[in-house]
Design a protein around this motif. Sequence first.
Motif, PDB file in Angstrom:
ATOM      1  N   TRP A 107      14.222  15.817  -7.215  1.00 37.53           N
ATOM      2  CA  TRP A 107      15.051  14.648  -7.951  1.00 37.53           C
ATOM      3  C   TRP A 107      14.488  13.301  -7.156  1.00 37.53           C
ATOM      4  CZ3 TRP A 107      18.426  10.854  -6.284  1.00 37.53           C
ATOM      5  CH2 TRP A 107      19.006  10.388  -7.526  1.00 37.53           C
ATOM      6  N   ALA A 108      14.625  13.381  -5.833  1.00 34.37           N
ATOM      7  CA  ALA A 108      14.345  12.279  -5.033  1.00 34.37           C
ATOM      8  C   ALA A 108      13.042  11.728  -5.335  1.00 34.37           C
ATOM      9  CB  ALA A 108      14.579  12.530  -3.677  1.00 34.37           C
ATOM     10  N   ALA A 109      12.075  12.917  -5.409  1.00 30.81           N
ATOM     11  CA  ALA A 109      10.618  12.360  -5.601  1.00 30.81           C
ATOM     12  C   ALA A 109      10.438  11.525  -7.003  1.00 30.81           C
ATOM     13  CB  ALA A 109       9.588  13.574  -5.788  1.00 30.81           C
ATOM     14  N   ARG A 110      11.136  12.421  -8.105  1.00 34.54           N
ATOM     15  CA  ARG A 110      11.048  11.373  -9.341  1.00 34.54           C
ATOM     16  C   ARG A 110      11.806   9.921  -9.199  1.00 34.54           C
ATOM     17  NH1 ARG A 110      12.811  16.433 -11.281  1.00 34.54           N
ATOM     18  NH2 ARG A 110      15.056  15.709 -11.201  1.00 34.54           N
ATOM     19  N   GLU A 111      12.627   9.775  -8.349  1.00 37.09           N
ATOM     20  CA  GLU A 111      13.606   8.585  -8.004  1.00 37.09           C
ATOM     21  C   GLU A 111      12.513   7.590  -7.573  1.00 37.09           C
ATOM     22  OE1 GLU A 111      16.805   7.045  -8.480  1.00 37.09           O
ATOM     23  OE2 GLU A 111      16.094   8.339 -10.097  1.00 37.09           O
ATOM     24  N   CYS A 112      11.169   7.996  -7.011  1.00 34.40           N
ATOM     25  CA  CYS A 112      10.374   6.906  -6.230  1.00 34.40           C
ATOM     26  C   CYS A 112       9.103   6.955  -7.244  1.00 34.40           C
ATOM     27  CB  CYS A 112      10.041   7.119  -4.979  1.00 34.40           C
ATOM     28  SG  CYS A 112       9.357   8.953  -4.182  1.00 34.40           S
ATOM     29  N   PRO A 121       0.907  -1.178   0.099  1.00 35.06           N
ATOM     30  CA  PRO A 121       0.148  -0.014  -0.041  1.00 35.06           C
ATOM     31  C   PRO A 121       0.761   1.244   0.007  1.00 35.06           C
ATOM     32  CG  PRO A 121       0.114  -0.709   2.265  1.00 35.06           C
ATOM     33  CD  PRO A 121       0.897  -1.644   1.235  1.00 35.06           C
ATOM     34  N   LYS A 122       0.663   2.243  -0.825  1.00 36.51           N
ATOM     35  CA  LYS A 122       1.429   3.394  -0.865  1.00 36.51           C
ATOM     36  C   LYS A 122       1.064   4.429  -0.138  1.00 36.51           C
ATOM     37  CE  LYS A 122       3.606   4.020  -4.722  1.00 36.51           C
ATOM     38  NZ  LYS A 122       5.046   3.527  -4.582  1.00 36.51           N
ATOM     39  N   VAL A 123       1.229   4.198   1.143  1.00 36.38           N
ATOM     40  CA  VAL A 123       0.435   5.116   2.232  1.00 36.38           C
ATOM     41  C   VAL A 123       1.448   5.722   3.049  1.00 36.38           C
ATOM     42  CG1 VAL A 123      -1.799   3.550   2.326  1.00 36.38           C
ATOM     43  CG2 VAL A 123       0.410   3.000   3.818  1.00 36.38           C
ATOM     44  N   LEU A 124       2.793   5.947   2.834  1.00 31.02           N
ATOM     45  CA  LEU A 124       3.651   6.579   3.504  1.00 31.02           C
ATOM     46  C   LEU A 124       4.073   7.796   3.226  1.00 31.02           C
ATOM     47  CD1 LEU A 124       6.398   3.712   4.405  1.00 31.02           C
ATOM     48  CD2 LEU A 124       4.254   4.279   5.754  1.00 31.02           C
ATOM     49  N   ALA A 125       3.528   8.638   3.796  1.00 32.45           N
ATOM     50  CA  ALA A 125       4.003  10.115   3.510  1.00 32.45           C
ATOM     51  C   ALA A 125       5.559  10.758   4.167  1.00 32.45           C
ATOM     52  CB  ALA A 125       2.688  11.256   3.764  1.00 32.45           C
ATOM     53  N   VAL A 126       6.250  10.795   3.227  1.00 28.77           N
ATOM     54  CA  VAL A 126       7.653  11.416   3.796  1.00 28.77           C
ATOM     55  C   VAL A 126       7.657  12.929   3.895  1.00 28.77           C
ATOM     56  CG1 VAL A 126      10.223  11.123   3.600  1.00 28.77           C
ATOM     57  CG2 VAL A 126       8.551   9.104   3.112  1.00 28.77           C
ATOM     58  N   ALA A 137       8.913   1.143  -1.134  1.00 30.99           N
ATOM     59  CA  ALA A 137       8.007   0.689  -2.063  1.00 30.99           C
ATOM     60  C   ALA A 137       6.352   1.411  -1.637  1.00 30.99           C
ATOM     61  CB  ALA A 137       7.639  -0.556  -2.475  1.00 30.99           C
ATOM     62  N   CYS A 138       6.351   1.517  -0.235  1.00 33.98           N
ATOM     63  CA  CYS A 138       5.105   2.409   0.192  1.00 33.98           C
ATOM     64  C   CYS A 138       5.048   3.690   0.372  1.00 33.98           C
ATOM     65  CB  CYS A 138       4.899   1.504   1.573  1.00 33.98           C
ATOM     66  SG  CYS A 138       4.578  -0.462   1.546  1.00 33.98           S
ATOM     67  N   VAL A 139       6.077   4.319  -0.051  1.00 34.71           N
ATOM     68  CA  VAL A 139       6.024   5.869  -0.305  1.00 34.71           C
ATOM     69  C   VAL A 139       5.264   6.005  -1.131  1.00 34.71           C
ATOM     70  CG1 VAL A 139       7.365   7.731  -0.641  1.00 34.71           C
ATOM     71  CG2 VAL A 139       8.542   5.749   0.662  1.00 34.71           C
ATOM     72  N   GLY A 140       4.115   7.028  -0.730  1.00 36.46           N
ATOM     73  CA  GLY A 140       3.206   7.532  -1.761  1.00 36.46           C
ATOM     74  C   GLY A 140       3.476   8.977  -2.146  1.00 36.46           C
TER      75      GLY A 140
END
Length: 373
Positions: free
Chosen positions: A303-308, A250-255, A284-287
């Motif tokens: 850049w980090a956001a594009r990576e995930c 589940p992509k439920v983690l907000a970082v 993989a759960c980072v949303g």
Amino acid sequence: MNVFWGGEVQEGNPFCSQKGFPSWSASSSPGSPPSIAVHTLTASDEAVRVCRELGGVLYAPDRFASEVGAEGFGSFVEHVARVWGAYRGHVFFAACGAVVRAIAPLVRDKATDPAVVVADPAGRFVVSVLSGHLGGANELARVVAAVTGGQAVITTATDAVGAPAAEVLAARCGLGVENRAALARVNAVLAEGGTVPVFDPDNRWVIEESGLARFFEWVSDPGVIEAGRPHIVVDVREMGNVAGRLVLRPKVLAVGVGCRRGTSGEEIAAAVRGVLAERGFAAACVGVLASVEVKRDEAGIAWAARECGVGVRYFSARALDAVDVPSPSRTVKLRVGTASVCEAAAMLAAGTNRLVVNKRVVGPVTVAVAMAG
């Protein structure tokens, strides 16, 4: 697939407006590009009707393209290669053999290939040919058949016996498939009418369709599952590599992320990866990533956001400062106008008032994590 983040980026992100597989039942919204291409090798009235109903783009040979209001092409094979990646779905009113020969050099992977459906000129039979589950071709075939009054032909094993397909149910639940290699084993059990154990501590594997729940048995601990038996684990935590285990994320983690000016994307990504690994959470759960508005021009965060494969949400200092956080900072308050960046941003992005990881300082980067409900 993005190697760094350890999981395929799929639809079903709770931080986005849509989830599940693409809907083929309505035309594209105003201003958005069409998602479907309809190709016909004959002057088929059904091809024109399907294209109009689904809001697609119609293609036909140059010799009669203008007669049916289509965009023309010369060589069919060259035309298919040219537009292959431009659409999420392709509907061909043509012979199956001709279509298979045209798409054969273009097929790469079931997770990325577009949906392909083939119909006869009268639309009597509509065959799902490629990406039946992950690409939505099975559903597209049904939609096209409903328009033409024909018969959808679905040959995937689970559909043929009325059983569910794990990847379809996962997408409907907003879950990403981490290890597709296990899909075949799980779906083989379902196709044979068997039951699959499910470990789902947060109740995210929701089966709404009547009669499908009988294919699954929920367990309180994956350790009770017989060794080698295909099963499903739905969890945000890192799991061991066990034979037959299909891991759904589940992509439920907000970082929430804060950083010094000019911090590189590699440093931010490494900090996020390290904090998640330290606490046992799957990347993989980072949303979504989240930060303060004044960081919008920080190339490293983007850049980090594009990576995930996720977006970044930026909040005003005023909105962040109104959040009650565990680790407020007077220094941060003086610098950016809010006593918290990463903790407050994570909670606002996740829509919660608690964190699963409080602020961690990793060199020039601060990281906090919240979980959406």
